[in-house]
Write a protein that holds these residues in place. Sequence first.
Motif, PDB file in Angstrom:
ATOM      1  N   LEU A   6      66.411 105.907  72.378  1.00  0.00           N
ATOM      2  CA  LEU A   6      67.626 106.527  72.049  1.00  0.00           C
ATOM      3  C   LEU A   6      68.667 106.090  73.259  1.00  0.00           C
ATOM      4  CD1 LEU A   6      69.419 108.405  70.433  1.00  0.00           C
ATOM      5  CD2 LEU A   6      68.517 110.311  71.586  1.00  0.00           C
ATOM      6  N   ILE A   7      68.396 106.253  74.355  1.00  0.00           N
ATOM      7  CA  ILE A   7      69.224 105.972  75.394  1.00  0.00           C
ATOM      8  C   ILE A   7      69.603 104.412  75.671  1.00  0.00           C
ATOM      9  CG2 ILE A   7      69.376 106.010  78.130  1.00  0.00           C
ATOM     10  CD1 ILE A   7      67.725 108.762  78.033  1.00  0.00           C
ATOM     11  N   VAL A   8      68.434 103.865  75.375  1.00  0.00           N
ATOM     12  CA  VAL A   8      68.743 102.321  75.606  1.00  0.00           C
ATOM     13  C   VAL A   8      69.414 101.859  74.350  1.00  0.00           C
ATOM     14  CG1 VAL A   8      67.425 100.167  75.327  1.00  0.00           C
ATOM     15  CG2 VAL A   8      66.626 102.000  76.854  1.00  0.00           C
ATOM     16  N   THR A   9      69.517 102.281  73.231  1.00  0.00           N
ATOM     17  CA  THR A   9      70.073 102.073  72.188  1.00  0.00           C
ATOM     18  C   THR A   9      71.562 102.270  72.232  1.00  0.00           C
ATOM     19  OG1 THR A   9      68.165 102.083  70.648  1.00  0.00           O
ATOM     20  CG2 THR A   9      70.498 102.239  69.503  1.00  0.00           C
ATOM     21  N   LEU A  10      71.755 103.677  72.774  1.00  0.00           N
ATOM     22  CA  LEU A  10      73.001 103.997  72.847  1.00  0.00           C
ATOM     23  C   LEU A  10      74.036 103.335  73.940  1.00  0.00           C
ATOM     24  CD1 LEU A  10      75.065 106.417  72.075  1.00  0.00           C
ATOM     25  CD2 LEU A  10      73.999 107.885  73.772  1.00  0.00           C
ATOM     26  N   THR A  11      73.127 102.919  75.091  1.00  0.00           N
ATOM     27  CA  THR A  11      73.868 102.339  76.089  1.00  0.00           C
ATOM     28  C   THR A  11      74.016 100.894  75.644  1.00  0.00           C
ATOM     29  OG1 THR A  11      72.425 103.816  77.796  1.00  0.00           O
ATOM     30  CG2 THR A  11      73.283 101.893  78.643  1.00  0.00           C
ATOM     31  N   ALA A  53      67.189  99.759  65.320  1.00  0.00           N
ATOM     32  CA  ALA A  53      68.224  99.798  64.040  1.00  0.00           C
ATOM     33  C   ALA A  53      68.136 101.424  63.462  1.00  0.00           C
ATOM     34  CB  ALA A  53      67.795  98.783  63.079  1.00  0.00           C
ATOM     35  N   LYS A  54      66.964 101.942  63.422  1.00  0.00           N
ATOM     36  CA  LYS A  54      66.813 103.325  62.923  1.00  0.00           C
ATOM     37  C   LYS A  54      67.574 104.124  63.372  1.00  0.00           C
ATOM     38  CE  LYS A  54      64.056 101.982  59.519  1.00  0.00           C
ATOM     39  NZ  LYS A  54      64.389 102.191  58.270  1.00  0.00           N
ATOM     40  N   LEU A  55      67.278 104.271  64.931  1.00  0.00           N
ATOM     41  CA  LEU A  55      68.194 105.142  65.712  1.00  0.00           C
ATOM     42  C   LEU A  55      69.701 105.033  65.591  1.00  0.00           C
ATOM     43  CD1 LEU A  55      65.970 105.334  68.934  1.00  0.00           C
ATOM     44  CD2 LEU A  55      66.202 107.115  67.211  1.00  0.00           C
ATOM     45  N   MET A  59      72.364 107.787  64.465  1.00  0.00           N
ATOM     46  CA  MET A  59      73.846 107.957  65.156  1.00  0.00           C
ATOM     47  C   MET A  59      74.900 107.725  64.266  1.00  0.00           C
ATOM     48  SD  MET A  59      72.781 107.328  69.068  1.00  0.00           S
ATOM     49  CE  MET A  59      72.110 105.588  68.714  1.00  0.00           C
ATOM     50  N   ALA A  60      74.904 106.475  63.663  1.00  0.00           N
ATOM     51  CA  ALA A  60      76.119 106.375  62.508  1.00  0.00           C
ATOM     52  C   ALA A  60      76.313 107.263  61.871  1.00  0.00           C
ATOM     53  CB  ALA A  60      75.649 104.875  62.159  1.00  0.00           C
ATOM     54  N   GLU A  61      75.294 107.746  61.196  1.00  0.00           N
ATOM     55  CA  GLU A  61      75.391 109.086  60.319  1.00  0.00           C
ATOM     56  C   GLU A  61      76.155 109.910  60.781  1.00  0.00           C
ATOM     57  OE1 GLU A  61      75.041 109.881  56.699  1.00  0.00           O
ATOM     58  OE2 GLU A  61      73.608 108.511  57.257  1.00  0.00           O
ATOM     59  N   VAL A  62      76.237 110.648  62.258  1.00  0.00           N
ATOM     60  CA  VAL A  62      76.869 111.448  62.745  1.00  0.00           C
ATOM     61  C   VAL A  62      78.550 110.956  62.741  1.00  0.00           C
ATOM     62  CG1 VAL A  62      77.354 112.671  64.890  1.00  0.00           C
ATOM     63  CG2 VAL A  62      75.180 112.259  64.225  1.00  0.00           C
ATOM     64  N   ALA A 277      81.949 106.853  65.748  1.00  0.00           N
ATOM     65  CA  ALA A 277      82.415 105.864  64.892  1.00  0.00           C
ATOM     66  C   ALA A 277      82.130 104.463  65.111  1.00  0.00           C
ATOM     67  CB  ALA A 277      83.801 106.077  64.360  1.00  0.00           C
ATOM     68  N   VAL A 278      82.305 104.375  66.745  1.00  0.00           N
ATOM     69  CA  VAL A 278      82.023 103.030  67.213  1.00  0.00           C
ATOM     70  C   VAL A 278      80.713 102.548  66.982  1.00  0.00           C
ATOM     71  CG1 VAL A 278      81.631 101.785  69.378  1.00  0.00           C
ATOM     72  CG2 VAL A 278      83.479 103.117  68.934  1.00  0.00           C
ATOM     73  N   LEU A 279      79.555 103.544  67.148  1.00  0.00           N
ATOM     74  CA  LEU A 279      78.164 103.357  66.835  1.00  0.00           C
ATOM     75  C   LEU A 279      78.005 103.012  65.311  1.00  0.00           C
ATOM     76  CD1 LEU A 279      76.425 106.255  68.855  1.00  0.00           C
ATOM     77  CD2 LEU A 279      76.652 103.569  69.094  1.00  0.00           C
ATOM     78  N   PHE A 280      78.961 103.486  64.276  1.00  0.00           N
ATOM     79  CA  PHE A 280      78.851 102.950  62.941  1.00  0.00           C
ATOM     80  C   PHE A 280      79.039 101.842  62.616  1.00  0.00           C
ATOM     81  CE2 PHE A 280      81.202 102.683  58.898  1.00  0.00           C
ATOM     82  CZ  PHE A 280      80.081 102.851  58.031  1.00  0.00           C
ATOM     83  N   PHE A 281      80.253 101.232  63.279  1.00  0.00           N
ATOM     84  CA  PHE A 281      80.382  99.685  63.292  1.00  0.00           C
ATOM     85  C   PHE A 281      79.440  98.838  63.800  1.00  0.00           C
ATOM     86  CE2 PHE A 281      84.786 101.847  62.739  1.00  0.00           C
ATOM     87  CZ  PHE A 281      85.017 101.010  61.451  1.00  0.00           C
TER      88      PHE A 281
END
Length: 598
Positions: A6-11, A53-55, A59-62, A277-281
Amino acid sequence: MHHLDLIVTLTGGLTAALVLGYITNRLGLSPIVGYLLAGICVGPATPGFVANAKLAEQMAEVGVILLMFGVGLHFHLADLLAVRKVALPGALGQILISALLGTGLGLIVGWGLVPSIIFGLALSVASTVVLARVLADFRELHTNTGRIAMGWLVVEDLFTVVTLVLLPTVLAAKADLAGVTMAAIMTFGKIGLFVVVVMYGGGVVIPWVFERMAKSGSRELFTLTVLVTALGIAVISVEHFGVSMALGAFLAGMVVGRSEFSARAASDALPMKDAFAVLFFVSVGMLFKPAQLIEAPGVILGTLAIVLIGKPLAAFVIVISLRYPPRTALSVAIALAQIGEFSFILGSRARELGVFPEEANQGLIVAAILSITINPLLYGFIPKLERWMHQVPWLSSRLLARLDAAPAVSEDHEKFETNTPAIIVGYGPIGRMVARILIENGIRPVIIEMNLDTFRRLRNEGMSVVYGDARQIEVLKQAHVESARYLIFSSAESHGVEEIIQQAKTLHPQIMTFVRTRFLHNLPELEHFGAARIFVDEAAIGLALATSILKDLGATGDQLDRERDRVEREFFNTKQATTTSQVSVETPVVPPHDSPAT
C-alpha cells in the motif's frame, strides 16, 4: 515486503504523478496528462517499478467518491436554470449524437450492441476538470460562454450518474423488454427512496452534525466530518439501497452544498479530493497497453475522430441552431472536445461487469490523453477559426448572416458574483466599519467570515457573505475573487495573510490587497508577498497620540503635516515602501466600544 504494498504503491504513484504532472504543467498542458503518463510509467507496460494495480484501483475508488461528492457540492439548480434553454437540449442532443457515433464504431469493429452503446456513452461525456481549467486559463469561466459550457457539463454529469446507477441493473436483467422495464422500475424505486432518505433525512442530520463540528473550533474534526459524510453515505448507498457509491456521494455533496457550510466543506475536502483523484488517473494510465496502438489502430483513430471532430461539430451545430453567435458556438464546441474522468468511470464500471472489450478501454485511454493535451491548444485558435468562418462565403451566408443577437442569460442569482468590487476578510469592528462605508457609497462588498453566528446574522441581514477560511482557495472562489478589485484584511492578526494573498493573486493577479497589521516588523514579509497598501496599528496609534498632544499645544496644520512626514520617514524605509507598496500611518477612526469582535 508485501505488507508495504500500500505504501509503496501510494508513494510510487504519487511521486511519478508529481514529476510528470509538473513537467506537463510547465509545458502548458493539463497536469491530468502527466498523471495518466505516470500511470503508464508505474504500470506493467513499462520496465522498472510496477505498482499494485488492485490497491491502486481501491484508492482510485475513494477518488471517484470524493470527485462525485465535489460535483454534488457545487451543483446548484439555479446555475442550470439560467442556461437551461441551451444547456439542456444541447447536452442531450450532443450525448445522443456522440453515443450514436461511438455505437456505430463499436458495431463496425464487431464488439456487439451493448458494449458499443456503453462505448458511445463514455465518449459523450467531457471532463469537468479540464473544461473548468481551460475556461479559467482563457478568462471565460464567468462569461456567458463559460456558464453555458458549465451548465452543459452539469447535464452531462447528471446523465452519467443515472447511467452508472442503471448500468448494472440493465445488464443483469433479462434481454426482453419486460425484464428491462421491471429492472428499471425497481432501480428508480430504490433511487427514489434513497434520494428521499438522503435529501430530507440527511438534510436535517448532516447540517446539525456539521454545526456541532464547526462550533467545536477544531479544523481536524470538521475535515473528518466532510470525509465521513462522503464515504459513509457512499457505502450506505451500496450496502442498504443497492445503488452506486457515485450516486450516494453525489447526493451527500448536494445536501452539504445546500447548507451554509458548503464553502468550508469544499475547501476542506479539496486536498483529499485532488490527491485521490490523481490516483484515479494514475490507475487508469496503468491499464494502457502500447501493443493496442499496433493491434487496433482503427479503433484509436476512430475514437479520436469522434472526440475531436464528431462531438464538437455536433455541439457547434446545436448551439448555432439555437441562434447563438458563432464565437459562443465555437467556444462551447471546442471546450467539449475532450473526454476525462467520467468516461473512465463509466468504462471501468462496464469492464467490471464484463461487457467492455479491452480495445474499447484502450481507445478511451489514448483518446483521453491526446484530447486533454490538444484541447487548450485548440481553444487558443478560436479567434482565427471565427475569422475564417467569416471569410468563407457559404458559411457566412448560411450560418452567420441568419443569426440574431445572442439570447440573454439570466444572471439574477449572480448579482454580486460577477460584479464584486471588494472582498472583506473578517467582520470585526474594522470590517464592519469598512463594509458600512462601502455600502453607503454604493459598493456592496462580500464578507468572508469564520464565526458561524456572525455569518448567519449577516446572511439574515441580506449581506453577501461566505462562511469559511479565506486561506482555502475554494472559499476565495465562492467569494468570486476573480472579479473583485480589492481584497481587504480587517483584522490586525497577520497569521495566514501571506497565504491568502498568494491564493488570491493566483486567481486574480491584478487584485489590490489592503492589509492591516499590528506590528512594524511584519512589513517586509507583507511587502514581499505583494500587499498593495499596509495599515500598521503600532505606527497609527503612536502618530495619533503625538498628533493629539500637538493639537492641544496649538500646532498648525502645516506643523502636523511636517510631523507626519517625519514620522513616516523614521518608521519606514520610504524607498522600499514606495517601490513595493504604500504604508499608511493615518490617524485611525476608533470604532464604537460596543462593536463585536471577530
